[in-house]
Design a protein around this motif. Structure first.
Motif, PDB file in Angstrom:
ATOM      1  N   GLU A  95      35.589  29.430  42.034  1.00  0.00           N
ATOM      2  CA  GLU A  95      35.245  30.426  43.191  1.00  0.00           C
ATOM      3  C   GLU A  95      36.306  31.070  43.896  1.00  0.00           C
ATOM      4  O   GLU A  95      36.036  32.415  44.064  1.00  0.00           O
ATOM      5  CB  GLU A  95      34.671  29.398  44.350  1.00  0.00           C
ATOM      6  CG  GLU A  95      33.400  28.442  43.883  1.00  0.00           C
ATOM      7  CD  GLU A  95      33.812  27.236  43.268  1.00  0.00           C
ATOM      8  OE1 GLU A  95      32.774  26.321  43.182  1.00  0.00           O
ATOM      9  OE2 GLU A  95      34.877  26.817  43.041  1.00  0.00           O
ATOM     10  N   ILE A  99      36.088  35.280  43.671  1.00  0.00           N
ATOM     11  CA  ILE A  99      35.928  35.842  45.104  1.00  0.00           C
ATOM     12  C   ILE A  99      37.313  36.615  45.365  1.00  0.00           C
ATOM     13  O   ILE A  99      37.349  37.873  45.782  1.00  0.00           O
ATOM     14  CB  ILE A  99      35.644  35.112  46.217  1.00  0.00           C
ATOM     15  CG1 ILE A  99      34.408  34.499  45.712  1.00  0.00           C
ATOM     16  CG2 ILE A  99      35.696  35.883  47.513  1.00  0.00           C
ATOM     17  CD1 ILE A  99      33.299  35.210  45.652  1.00  0.00           C
ATOM     18  N   ARG A 103      37.572  40.554  46.195  1.00  0.00           N
ATOM     19  CA  ARG A 103      38.170  40.931  47.663  1.00  0.00           C
ATOM     20  C   ARG A 103      39.539  42.081  47.409  1.00  0.00           C
ATOM     21  O   ARG A 103      39.507  43.001  48.137  1.00  0.00           O
ATOM     22  CB  ARG A 103      38.415  39.879  48.133  1.00  0.00           C
ATOM     23  CG  ARG A 103      37.273  39.086  48.827  1.00  0.00           C
ATOM     24  CD  ARG A 103      37.638  37.903  49.654  1.00  0.00           C
ATOM     25  NE  ARG A 103      38.072  38.212  50.928  1.00  0.00           N
ATOM     26  CZ  ARG A 103      38.546  37.557  51.840  1.00  0.00           C
ATOM     27  NH1 ARG A 103      38.396  35.966  51.718  1.00  0.00           N
ATOM     28  NH2 ARG A 103      38.657  37.988  53.045  1.00  0.00           N
ATOM     29  N   TRP A 132      29.179  37.619  43.635  1.00  0.00           N
ATOM     30  CA  TRP A 132      29.604  38.142  44.970  1.00  0.00           C
ATOM     31  C   TRP A 132      29.119  39.737  44.646  1.00  0.00           C
ATOM     32  O   TRP A 132      29.360  40.321  43.808  1.00  0.00           O
ATOM     33  CB  TRP A 132      30.652  38.041  45.191  1.00  0.00           C
ATOM     34  CG  TRP A 132      31.072  38.499  46.703  1.00  0.00           C
ATOM     35  CD1 TRP A 132      30.778  37.746  47.957  1.00  0.00           C
ATOM     36  CD2 TRP A 132      31.575  39.588  46.970  1.00  0.00           C
ATOM     37  NE1 TRP A 132      31.428  38.657  48.839  1.00  0.00           N
ATOM     38  CE2 TRP A 132      31.745  39.649  48.154  1.00  0.00           C
ATOM     39  CE3 TRP A 132      31.979  40.687  46.210  1.00  0.00           C
ATOM     40  CZ2 TRP A 132      32.402  40.730  48.878  1.00  0.00           C
ATOM     41  CZ3 TRP A 132      32.860  41.642  46.912  1.00  0.00           C
ATOM     42  CH2 TRP A 132      32.937  41.990  48.329  1.00  0.00           C
TER      43      TRP A 132
END
Length: 155
Positions: A95, A99, A103, A132
């Protein structure tokens, strides 16, 4: 290449470049989007992404699919390849890796939209998929399915 071209500031393209020691030390590069007046999708498919389990040091493998609708900037693909390669010796959970990549790209590029799918291969019998996106996709842009089937065991 002209001295004042959109490519003149690139440092890594066209020569030998060492693999960064960590994602934090990796230098992403960008160029101005010469088609900024057009809304379109860019896809990077990374079928052999690797990182390390932060607890055991064992390798983890994923198939990443990154889609983004650029605004002013395009990511230079060699710098992206080196950034992603820097995860090879980086310990983090699935995870966190997925992410963190999303980002950093959003912060660096300020795209109209970005989506990442992290399709992690099973460890301990459990595949982990991480998804995401930065918000709703812009209307009118073609964004195909990521094309990675869900994990199916023998069941």
């Amino acid at each position: 290449m002209a001295e004042n071209s959109i490519y003149s500031g690139l440092k890594q393209l066209g020569g030998t470049t060492e693999m960064p020691e960590s994602p934090e030390l990796a230098e992403l590069e960008r160029v101005e989007n010469p088609q900024a007046d057009v809304t379109y999708n860019v896809r990077f498919t990374v079928p052999e992404f690797t990182s390390l389990c932060p607890m055991t040091g064992q390798p983890d493998f994923a198939h990443l699919v990154i889609d983004y609708v650029p605004a002013k900037w395009l990511v230079e693909s060699k710098s992206l390849k080196l950034y992603l390669g820097a995860f090879r010796n980086h310990g983090a959970f699935h995870e966190d890796c997925t992410i963190s990549i999303a980002r950093r790209l959003v912060e660096f590029l300020d795209p109209q939209w970005l989506r990442i799918g992290g399709y992690w291969y099973p460890r301990g019998g459990i595949p982990i998929d991480v998804f995401w996106q930065s918000g709703e996709a812009p209307s009118g842009v073609w964004i195909p399915d990521q094309g990675v089937p869900p994990y199916r065991g023998r069941g």
